[in-house]
Design a protein around this motif. Structure first.
Motif, PDB file in Angstrom:
ATOM      1  N   LYS A 217     -36.607 105.763  77.146  1.00 37.58           N
ATOM      2  CA  LYS A 217     -36.676 106.311  75.800  1.00 37.58           C
ATOM      3  C   LYS A 217     -38.137 106.529  75.434  1.00 37.58           C
ATOM      4  O   LYS A 217     -38.976 105.678  75.699  1.00 37.58           O
ATOM      5  N   PHE A 218     -38.469 107.691  74.896  1.00 39.12           N
ATOM      6  CA  PHE A 218     -39.810 107.896  74.332  1.00 39.12           C
ATOM      7  C   PHE A 218     -39.636 107.961  72.826  1.00 39.12           C
ATOM      8  O   PHE A 218     -39.100 108.932  72.310  1.00 39.12           O
ATOM      9  N   LYS A 219     -40.059 106.911  72.148  1.00 45.64           N
ATOM     10  CA  LYS A 219     -39.787 106.772  70.708  1.00 45.64           C
ATOM     11  C   LYS A 219     -38.278 106.928  70.487  1.00 45.64           C
ATOM     12  O   LYS A 219     -37.526 106.128  70.985  1.00 45.64           O
ATOM     13  N   ASP A 220     -37.827 107.968  69.760  1.00 45.33           N
ATOM     14  CA  ASP A 220     -36.387 108.086  69.516  1.00 45.33           C
ATOM     15  C   ASP A 220     -35.691 109.012  70.503  1.00 45.33           C
ATOM     16  O   ASP A 220     -34.486 109.213  70.436  1.00 45.33           O
ATOM     17  N   PHE A 221     -36.486 109.592  71.410  1.00 47.77           N
ATOM     18  CA  PHE A 221     -35.942 110.586  72.326  1.00 47.77           C
ATOM     19  C   PHE A 221     -35.493 109.928  73.634  1.00 47.77           C
ATOM     20  O   PHE A 221     -36.280 109.291  74.329  1.00 47.77           O
ATOM     21  N   LYS A 222     -34.195 110.096  73.933  1.00 49.20           N
ATOM     22  CA  LYS A 222     -33.670 109.542  75.190  1.00 49.20           C
ATOM     23  C   LYS A 222     -33.971 110.521  76.314  1.00 49.20           C
ATOM     24  O   LYS A 222     -33.289 111.534  76.462  1.00 49.20           O
ATOM     25  N   ALA A 223     -34.980 110.238  77.119  1.00 51.86           N
ATOM     26  CA  ALA A 223     -35.373 111.168  78.180  1.00 51.86           C
ATOM     27  C   ALA A 223     -34.448 111.019  79.378  1.00 51.86           C
ATOM     28  O   ALA A 223     -34.073 112.003  80.014  1.00 51.86           O
ATOM     29  N   VAL A 224     -34.094 109.778  79.702  1.00 50.57           N
ATOM     30  CA  VAL A 224     -33.190 109.510  80.822  1.00 50.57           C
ATOM     31  C   VAL A 224     -32.159 108.510  80.329  1.00 50.57           C
ATOM     32  O   VAL A 224     -32.499 107.484  79.762  1.00 50.57           O
ATOM     33  N   ASP A 225     -30.885 108.858  80.548  1.00 52.42           N
ATOM     34  CA  ASP A 225     -29.815 108.076  79.940  1.00 52.42           C
ATOM     35  C   ASP A 225     -28.806 107.686  81.013  1.00 52.42           C
ATOM     36  O   ASP A 225     -27.977 108.495  81.415  1.00 52.42           O
ATOM     37  N   SER A 226     -28.943 106.469  81.493  1.00 50.99           N
ATOM     38  CA  SER A 226     -27.972 105.936  82.444  1.00 50.99           C
ATOM     39  C   SER A 226     -27.791 106.847  83.659  1.00 50.99           C
ATOM     40  O   SER A 226     -26.689 107.251  83.990  1.00 50.99           O
ATOM     41  N   PHE A 227     -28.889 107.137  84.306  1.00 46.57           N
ATOM     42  CA  PHE A 227     -28.868 108.068  85.437  1.00 46.57           C
ATOM     43  C   PHE A 227     -28.867 107.308  86.765  1.00 46.57           C
ATOM     44  O   PHE A 227     -29.660 106.409  86.970  1.00 46.57           O
ATOM     45  N   SER A 228     -27.960 107.687  87.638  1.00 46.22           N
ATOM     46  CA  SER A 228     -27.893 107.061  88.961  1.00 46.22           C
ATOM     47  C   SER A 228     -27.814 108.140  90.037  1.00 46.22           C
ATOM     48  O   SER A 228     -27.223 109.190  89.805  1.00 46.22           O
ATOM     49  N   PHE A 229     -28.401 107.872  91.175  1.00 44.36           N
ATOM     50  CA  PHE A 229     -28.224 108.799  92.301  1.00 44.36           C
ATOM     51  C   PHE A 229     -28.649 108.127  93.599  1.00 44.36           C
ATOM     52  O   PHE A 229     -29.268 107.062  93.593  1.00 44.36           O
ATOM     53  N   GLU A 230     -28.275 108.782  94.701  1.00 46.71           N
ATOM     54  CA  GLU A 230     -28.705 108.305  96.017  1.00 46.71           C
ATOM     55  C   GLU A 230     -29.318 109.474  96.767  1.00 46.71           C
ATOM     56  O   GLU A 230     -28.841 110.591  96.637  1.00 46.71           O
ATOM     57  N   LEU A 231     -30.363 109.181  97.519  1.00 50.29           N
ATOM     58  CA  LEU A 231     -30.935 110.203  98.395  1.00 50.29           C
ATOM     59  C   LEU A 231     -30.820 109.679  99.819  1.00 50.29           C
ATOM     60  O   LEU A 231     -31.406 108.661 100.169  1.00 50.29           O
ATOM     61  N   ASN A 232     -30.007 110.376 100.600  1.00 50.05           N
ATOM     62  CA  ASN A 232     -29.739 109.894 101.956  1.00 50.05           C
ATOM     63  C   ASN A 232     -30.751 110.443 102.957  1.00 50.05           C
ATOM     64  O   ASN A 232     -31.411 111.442 102.686  1.00 50.05           O
ATOM     65  N   ALA A 233     -30.815 109.784 104.101  1.00 49.50           N
ATOM     66  CA  ALA A 233     -31.767 110.186 105.134  1.00 49.50           C
ATOM     67  C   ALA A 233     -31.532 111.636 105.543  1.00 49.50           C
ATOM     68  O   ALA A 233     -30.392 112.040 105.792  1.00 49.50           O
ATOM     69  N   GLY A 234     -32.595 112.417 105.582  1.00 49.69           N
ATOM     70  CA  GLY A 234     -32.521 113.793 106.069  1.00 49.69           C
ATOM     71  C   GLY A 234     -31.877 114.786 105.116  1.00 49.69           C
ATOM     72  O   GLY A 234     -31.582 115.906 105.492  1.00 49.69           O
ATOM     73  N   GLU A 235     -31.669 114.386 103.886  1.00 46.30           N
ATOM     74  CA  GLU A 235     -30.963 115.241 102.937  1.00 46.30           C
ATOM     75  C   GLU A 235     -31.951 115.935 101.991  1.00 46.30           C
ATOM     76  O   GLU A 235     -32.978 115.374 101.633  1.00 46.30           O
ATOM     77  N   VAL A 236     -31.627 117.158 101.574  1.00 44.06           N
ATOM     78  CA  VAL A 236     -32.408 117.819 100.526  1.00 44.06           C
ATOM     79  C   VAL A 236     -31.568 117.822  99.255  1.00 44.06           C
ATOM     80  O   VAL A 236     -30.507 118.443  99.204  1.00 44.06           O
ATOM     81  N   LEU A 237     -32.027 117.069  98.264  1.00 41.41           N
ATOM     82  CA  LEU A 237     -31.279 116.928  97.018  1.00 41.41           C
ATOM     83  C   LEU A 237     -32.033 117.645  95.905  1.00 41.41           C
ATOM     84  O   LEU A 237     -33.232 117.424  95.714  1.00 41.41           O
ATOM     85  N   GLY A 238     -31.332 118.508  95.190  1.00 42.95           N
ATOM     86  CA  GLY A 238     -31.963 119.240  94.088  1.00 42.95           C
ATOM     87  C   GLY A 238     -31.626 118.612  92.755  1.00 42.95           C
ATOM     88  O   GLY A 238     -30.475 118.261  92.499  1.00 42.95           O
ATOM     89  N   LEU A 239     -32.643 118.450  91.928  1.00 50.34           N
ATOM     90  CA  LEU A 239     -32.450 117.941  90.577  1.00 50.34           C
ATOM     91  C   LEU A 239     -32.690 119.125  89.647  1.00 50.34           C
ATOM     92  O   LEU A 239     -33.816 119.576  89.501  1.00 50.34           O
ATOM     93  N   LEU A 240     -31.609 119.642  89.054  1.00 47.52           N
ATOM     94  CA  LEU A 240     -31.754 120.845  88.242  1.00 47.52           C
ATOM     95  C   LEU A 240     -31.402 120.545  86.795  1.00 47.52           C
ATOM     96  O   LEU A 240     -30.639 119.640  86.508  1.00 47.52           O
TER      97      LEU A 240
END
Lengths: 302, 268
Positions: free
Chosen positions: A11-34
């Motif tokens: 949270k930045f002050k009242d702004f929720k920038a990231v809210d309960s975010f989970s992910f996995e990055l596996n070996a040799g994988e290209v993962l896009g965050l869009l």
């Protein structure tokens, strides 16, 4: 080795920038965050390399817990291409890489060999003794990528690596990303270019307001969310388009000065019907990731 | 918490950061090295030779001494102050705020604490170089004895860290480069003039003398003049310098952390 992030919050002050975010990055994988601007992409990447301290959550890279004093060890396996160009303007191209190698504990002949190899790989060897300020935008991005590779990382985070580059420089960078993928490096990529994500990523996470709104492989997501084909139609009124779309219960939205309508396989009368609207231009084309992006982020905003 | 601090200490990391600065310094050494070195020397000869005929001798702690001999150790103190402070306050600030060199280094295994100490050591190094060069000049000119180096060098060393930490504390507290003017003109410049560098502090009115005596540079120049006449409080002043080093380093370390990560160390 796997990178796992669980329940990240920021949270930045009242702004929720990231809210309960989970992910996995596996070996040799290209993962896009869009996601749209302000969706939390850069904040998430910042958490992975320690620039942003999460309010809550857990990040592990292999055996290392990044949030409890093991970050330095984990970073031996990481390379980071930040969004901003933070090359060292006090140093030459070659010195930038040598000095960075030392930060990873690599010195002497070993560092020199690796740096020369990377300068050749990125086609910057002829700029070796130039000041970084003399480089073009594309060369700067390539040098930052080269810099992230000095310690032969297993994980690379690319935060908008091609923003502001011309098509030539972009595909130059794509070539490097594919080269790294072929070498088994795991890559986390953020970008605003959907064609780039479609081309490079094995898997995509679509973010909005710091949350995952959908995930999957690009082709899967396109098929699931839009279908195979869309129609772009220009020179008609919104009521006309809405009328047709609602009749068949199809997704539609404004698109530039026209409209976009998803075209399912089974409805062969739709195109005929649209043609009757006297549009100035009707274009049938393959659905792409940009359509998915527009659909999902649009839905959430409404 | 202190355990984690020392746990993260890594001498090679600190050296790697320090070495980055040395690489830059060596490439531009002439413009980097000459002006700051000559500054205290011009003060020494400019003020010294100009004022010497008027002043002749000064009374310092009851001893009558030649004016040039009096200001020479003061110039060593000023050299250390200006070089360490300005490298930390301007050099590090530009690297932090404009060049984003700190942020780039933080993507590597070098953690925040090691980066901070690398910056601190570099700013101190510049103070040490300046202090040593000025010492050699005053010895060659006959205003100090060769054996004085035994006293000067350890003092230059520790006080360089003190003023480097002061400079880093400044960058932890300010947001725009113009704001550096505040501590420069309200603290550093007045301190360099009033801390007993160009004249004995006893010449000042009582109340002012008492305030000025608390400044870090006052303690330093008093001990630098140990061989002329030892100050009655020199032991206490030495402890004061050590206390300043620890306090300023800690405050700078914590405030820059807050600036970078929006989180104050130790204070929550």
């Amino acid at each position: 080795m796997q990178l796992i992030a669980k329940n990240l919050h920021k949270k930045f002050k009242d702004f929720k920038a990231v809210d309960s975010f989970s992910f996995e990055l596996n070996a040799g994988e290209v993962l896009g965050l869009l996601g749209p601007n302000g969706a939390g992409k850069t904040t998430i990447i910042g958490m992975l390399y320690g620039a942003v301290i999460p309010d809550a959550g857990e990040i592990t890279l292999g055996e290392f817990n990044l949030l409890s004093g093991q970050a330095s060890k984990a970073k031996q396996f990481m390379g980071v291409v930040t969004q901003e160009n933070n090359l060292d303007p006090d140093l030459t191209v070659y010195q930038n890489l040598i000095v960075f190698s030392r930060f990873y504990g690599i010195t002497g002949k070993k560092a020199e060999e690796r740096v020369n190899y990377l300068l050749k790989l990125t086609n910057l060897i002829h700029k070796k003794d130039s000041n970084v300020e003399e480089l073009s935008g594309g060369m700067k991005r390539k040098l930052i990528l080269a810099r992230s590779l000095v310690a032969s990382p297993k994980f690379i985070f690319l935060d908008e690596p091609t923003t502001g580059l011309d098509p030539d420089a972009r595909q130059d960078l794509w070539k490097l990303v594919n080269h790294l993928r072929n070498e088994g490096v795991s890559i986390l990529l953020t970008t605003h270019y959907m064609d780039e994500a479609e081309r490079l990523c094995d898997r995509i996470i679509l973010l909005q307001n710091g949350k995952t709104i959908d995930a999957g492989s690009p082709s899967e997501m396109i098929l699931k969310k839009i279908g195979k084909t869309v129609i772009e139609i220009y020179g008609v009124s919104q009521d006309q388009v809405q009328g047709v779309a609602e009749k068949y219960n199809l997704w539609w939205r404004e698109f530039a000065d026209g409209f976009l309508i998803a075209l399912p396989d089974q409805i062969n009368t739709l195109l005929e019907e649209l043609k009757l609207l006297n549009a100035t231009n009707i274009k049938e084309r393959d659905a792409n990731l940009e359509d998915v992006f527009l659909k999902l982020t649009g839905e959430k905003l409404n | 918490m202190f355990f984690t601090l020392f746990h993260t200490f890594n001498l090679f990391s600190i050296y790697a950061v320090w070495r980055r600065h040395l690489t830059v310094y060596r490439a531009t050494w002439l413009s980097n090295f000459l002006p700051p070195m000559t500054e205290p020397i011009f003060y020494l000869f400019g003020f010294g030779l100009g004022l010497n005929p008027i002043i002749g001798k000064v009374i310092y702690l009851g001893h009558e001494i030649e004016y040039l001999k009096f200001i020479a150790p003061g110039m060593v103190g000023v050299a250390v102050l200006l070089q360490s402070f300005f490298e930390a306050a301007y050099g590090s600030f530009i690297r932090l705020q404009y060049q984003k060199t700190w942020q780039a280094i933080l993507t590597t295994p070098i953690g925040y604490t090691n980066l901070f100490f690398g910056e601190l050591c570099w700013a101190a190094t510049k103070g040490i170089i300046a202090g040593c060069v000025t010492s050699f000049v005053i010895i060659i000119s006959g205003f100090a004895a060769l054996k004085d180096l035994l006293l000067f060098i350890p003092l230059i060393f520790i006080s360089s860290f003190m003023f480097a930490a002061l400079g880093l504390l400044v960058i932890g507290l300010i947001n725009k480069i113009d704001e550096i003017n505040l501590p420069v003109f309200l603290l550093v410049i007045p301190m360099s003039v009033m801390a007993g560098t160009y004249y004995p502090r006893s010449n000042l009115p009582d109340a002012i003398e008492r305030i000025v005596s608390f400044l870090p540079l006052s303690a330093l120049v008093d001990i630098l003049r140990f061989n002329i006449a030892p100050h009655s409080n020199w032991c206490f002043e030495l402890l004061e310098i050590i206390a300043w080093v620890i306090l300023l380093t800690f405050l700078a370390w914590s405030s820059i952390h807050r600036k970078l990560f929006k989180k104050l160390l130790f204070f929550g």
